[in-house]
Design a protein around this motif. Structure first.
Motif, short mmCIF file in Angstrom:
data_model
loop_
_atom_site.label_atom_id
_atom_site.label_comp_id
_atom_site.label_asym_id
_atom_site.label_seq_id
_atom_site.Cartn_x
_atom_site.Cartn_y
_atom_site.Cartn_z
N VAL A 122 24.61 12.37 -51.60
CA VAL A 122 24.85 10.98 -52.00
C VAL A 122 23.66 10.11 -51.60
O VAL A 122 23.18 9.30 -52.39
CB VAL A 122 26.17 10.46 -51.37
CG1 VAL A 122 26.26 8.94 -51.47
CG2 VAL A 122 27.36 11.11 -52.04
N ARG A 123 23.18 10.29 -50.38
CA ARG A 123 22.03 9.51 -49.92
C ARG A 123 20.82 9.77 -50.83
O ARG A 123 20.15 8.84 -51.27
CB ARG A 123 21.68 9.87 -48.47
CG ARG A 123 20.42 9.17 -47.96
CD ARG A 123 20.07 9.56 -46.55
NE ARG A 123 21.10 9.18 -45.61
CZ ARG A 123 21.29 7.93 -45.15
NH1 ARG A 123 20.50 6.96 -45.56
NH2 ARG A 123 22.24 7.66 -44.30
N ARG A 124 20.55 11.03 -51.09
CA ARG A 124 19.39 11.39 -51.93
C ARG A 124 19.53 10.80 -53.33
O ARG A 124 18.57 10.30 -53.90
CB ARG A 124 19.25 12.91 -51.97
CG ARG A 124 18.04 13.41 -52.71
CD ARG A 124 17.82 14.91 -52.54
NE ARG A 124 19.02 15.73 -52.45
CZ ARG A 124 19.72 16.17 -53.49
NH1 ARG A 124 19.37 15.82 -54.72
NH2 ARG A 124 20.78 16.94 -53.30
N LYS A 125 20.73 10.88 -53.89
CA LYS A 125 20.97 10.33 -55.23
C LYS A 125 20.69 8.82 -55.25
O LYS A 125 20.00 8.32 -56.13
CB LYS A 125 22.41 10.59 -55.68
CG LYS A 125 22.73 12.03 -55.94
CD LYS A 125 22.00 12.50 -57.16
CE LYS A 125 22.15 13.99 -57.32
NZ LYS A 125 21.36 14.48 -58.45
N GLU A 147 34.93 5.87 -42.82
CA GLU A 147 34.23 6.38 -41.63
C GLU A 147 33.03 7.23 -42.02
O GLU A 147 31.94 7.09 -41.46
CB GLU A 147 35.20 7.18 -40.76
CG GLU A 147 34.58 7.71 -39.49
CD GLU A 147 35.58 8.51 -38.67
OE1 GLU A 147 35.24 9.64 -38.28
OE2 GLU A 147 36.69 8.00 -38.44
N HIS A 148 33.22 8.13 -42.98
CA HIS A 148 32.10 8.96 -43.46
C HIS A 148 30.98 8.09 -44.04
O HIS A 148 29.80 8.34 -43.78
CB HIS A 148 32.57 9.96 -44.51
CG HIS A 148 33.26 11.15 -43.97
ND1 HIS A 148 32.64 12.10 -43.18
CD2 HIS A 148 34.54 11.58 -44.12
CE1 HIS A 148 33.49 13.04 -42.87
NE2 HIS A 148 34.66 12.75 -43.41
N LEU A 149 31.35 7.08 -44.80
CA LEU A 149 30.36 6.20 -45.39
C LEU A 149 29.65 5.38 -44.31
O LEU A 149 28.43 5.19 -44.38
CB LEU A 149 31.01 5.29 -46.43
CG LEU A 149 31.48 6.00 -47.70
CD1 LEU A 149 32.41 5.11 -48.51
CD2 LEU A 149 30.30 6.46 -48.54
N ASP A 150 30.39 4.91 -43.32
CA ASP A 150 29.78 4.16 -42.22
C ASP A 150 28.76 5.01 -41.47
O ASP A 150 27.71 4.53 -41.06
CB ASP A 150 30.85 3.67 -41.24
CG ASP A 150 31.63 2.47 -41.76
OD1 ASP A 150 31.18 1.85 -42.76
OD2 ASP A 150 32.68 2.15 -41.16
N ARG A 151 29.08 6.29 -41.29
CA ARG A 151 28.15 7.20 -40.59
C ARG A 151 26.82 7.34 -41.33
O ARG A 151 25.81 7.65 -40.71
CB ARG A 151 28.77 8.59 -40.45
CG ARG A 151 29.80 8.70 -39.38
CD ARG A 151 30.22 10.13 -39.22
NE ARG A 151 31.51 10.22 -38.56
CZ ARG A 151 32.36 11.20 -38.71
NH1 ARG A 151 32.07 12.21 -39.50
NH2 ARG A 151 33.51 11.20 -38.08
N MET A 152 26.85 7.12 -42.64
CA MET A 152 25.62 7.23 -43.43
C MET A 152 24.68 6.06 -43.17
O MET A 152 23.49 6.15 -43.46
CB MET A 152 25.95 7.33 -44.92
CG MET A 152 26.65 8.62 -45.29
SD MET A 152 27.17 8.65 -47.03
CE MET A 152 25.58 8.54 -47.85
N GLY A 153 25.21 4.98 -42.64
CA GLY A 153 24.39 3.79 -42.41
C GLY A 153 24.10 3.08 -43.73
O GLY A 153 24.69 3.38 -44.76
N ALA A 154 23.15 2.17 -43.67
CA ALA A 154 22.78 1.41 -44.87
C ALA A 154 22.00 2.32 -45.81
O ALA A 154 21.01 2.93 -45.43
CB ALA A 154 21.94 0.21 -44.49
N VAL A 155 22.47 2.42 -47.04
CA VAL A 155 21.81 3.23 -48.06
C VAL A 155 21.60 2.35 -49.28
O VAL A 155 22.57 1.98 -49.96
CB VAL A 155 22.65 4.48 -48.45
CG1 VAL A 155 21.95 5.29 -49.53
CG2 VAL A 155 22.96 5.33 -47.23
N PRO A 156 20.36 1.95 -49.56
CA PRO A 156 20.11 1.14 -50.76
C PRO A 156 20.61 1.86 -52.01
O PRO A 156 20.39 3.06 -52.17
CB PRO A 156 18.59 1.00 -50.78
CG PRO A 156 18.15 1.25 -49.38
CD PRO A 156 19.13 2.24 -48.82
N GLY A 157 21.35 1.14 -52.85
CA GLY A 157 21.87 1.73 -54.08
C GLY A 157 23.27 2.29 -53.95
O GLY A 157 23.86 2.72 -54.93
#
Length: 192
Positions: free
Chosen positions: A66-69, A110-120
């Motif tokens: 998801v982050r890479r995308k 919670e999973h999304l919060d763990r990812m931190g700020a992700v532009p897009g």
């Protein structure tokens, strides 16, 4: 006139060409299908399930993908139900399972919060007025493919059927479900 009726009965000719596969249960859809669709999305990854929590267990390295995308320019959206909403409470009473709807939504957050700020990467909850429409139909869009789950009666998502659709033209089943998800998104609110 050139084709015998037996052949015509076996060839998809209309809007049914968009139906790639139908599964009697969402859990019957192989995890490889989910992984390939997530990995293959280049422009649009729209995950409009009410809870979405299962994606982290269904798709290997889901957060990294998801982050890479998102970082590569793919629009990535999560549309969730409101974990404190009335429709969520009603659905919990209907399902009556230990892993409650609100817990599944909070797990996703919670999973999304763990990812931190992700532009897009965008995350929203469906509006209170739309929650009943959202909880009854999950739409997961991957560019021109979609996995759609109409939720049945008291069943949890993995026990409901799943349709794999691929867009073949304007106005087909893919577009109808995509429009439904977009309408919910347009009235949704940011996750607290």
């Amino acid at each position: 006139m050139l084709w015998p009726q037996a052949v015509k009965d076996r060839i998809k000719t209309g809007n049914d060409r968009e139906l790639v596969h139908a599964y009697p249960y969402r859990s019957a859809c192989p995890s490889t299908v989910w992984a390939e669709l997530v990995e293959g999305a280049a422009e649009e990854l729209f995950l409009a399930g009410y809870t979405n929590y299962f994606l982290w267990t269904q798709v290997p390295r889901f957060a990294e993908t998801v982050r890479r995308k998102a970082e590569s320019g793919c629009r990535v959206r999560f549309l969730l139900g409101d974990p404190g909403g009335e429709v969520t409470r009603q659905r919990e009473a209907i399902e009556d399972v230990a892993l409650t709807v609100s817990t599944r939504i909070r797990t996703t957050v919670e999973h999304l919060d763990r990812m931190g700020a992700v532009p897009g990467l965008e995350v929203r909850c469906s509006s209170a007025d739309d929650a009943v429409n959202h909880v009854s139909l999950s739409v997961f869009r991957f560019d021109h493919d979609a996995l759609v789950t109409p939720h049945l009666a008291r069943l949890v998502g993995h026990d409901s059927p799943l349709l794999h659709l691929r867009r073949e033209g304007a106005g087909g089943m893919f577009d109808r479900f995509a429009e439904h998800a977009e309408e919910l998104w347009d009235r949704s609110v940011p996750v607290a």
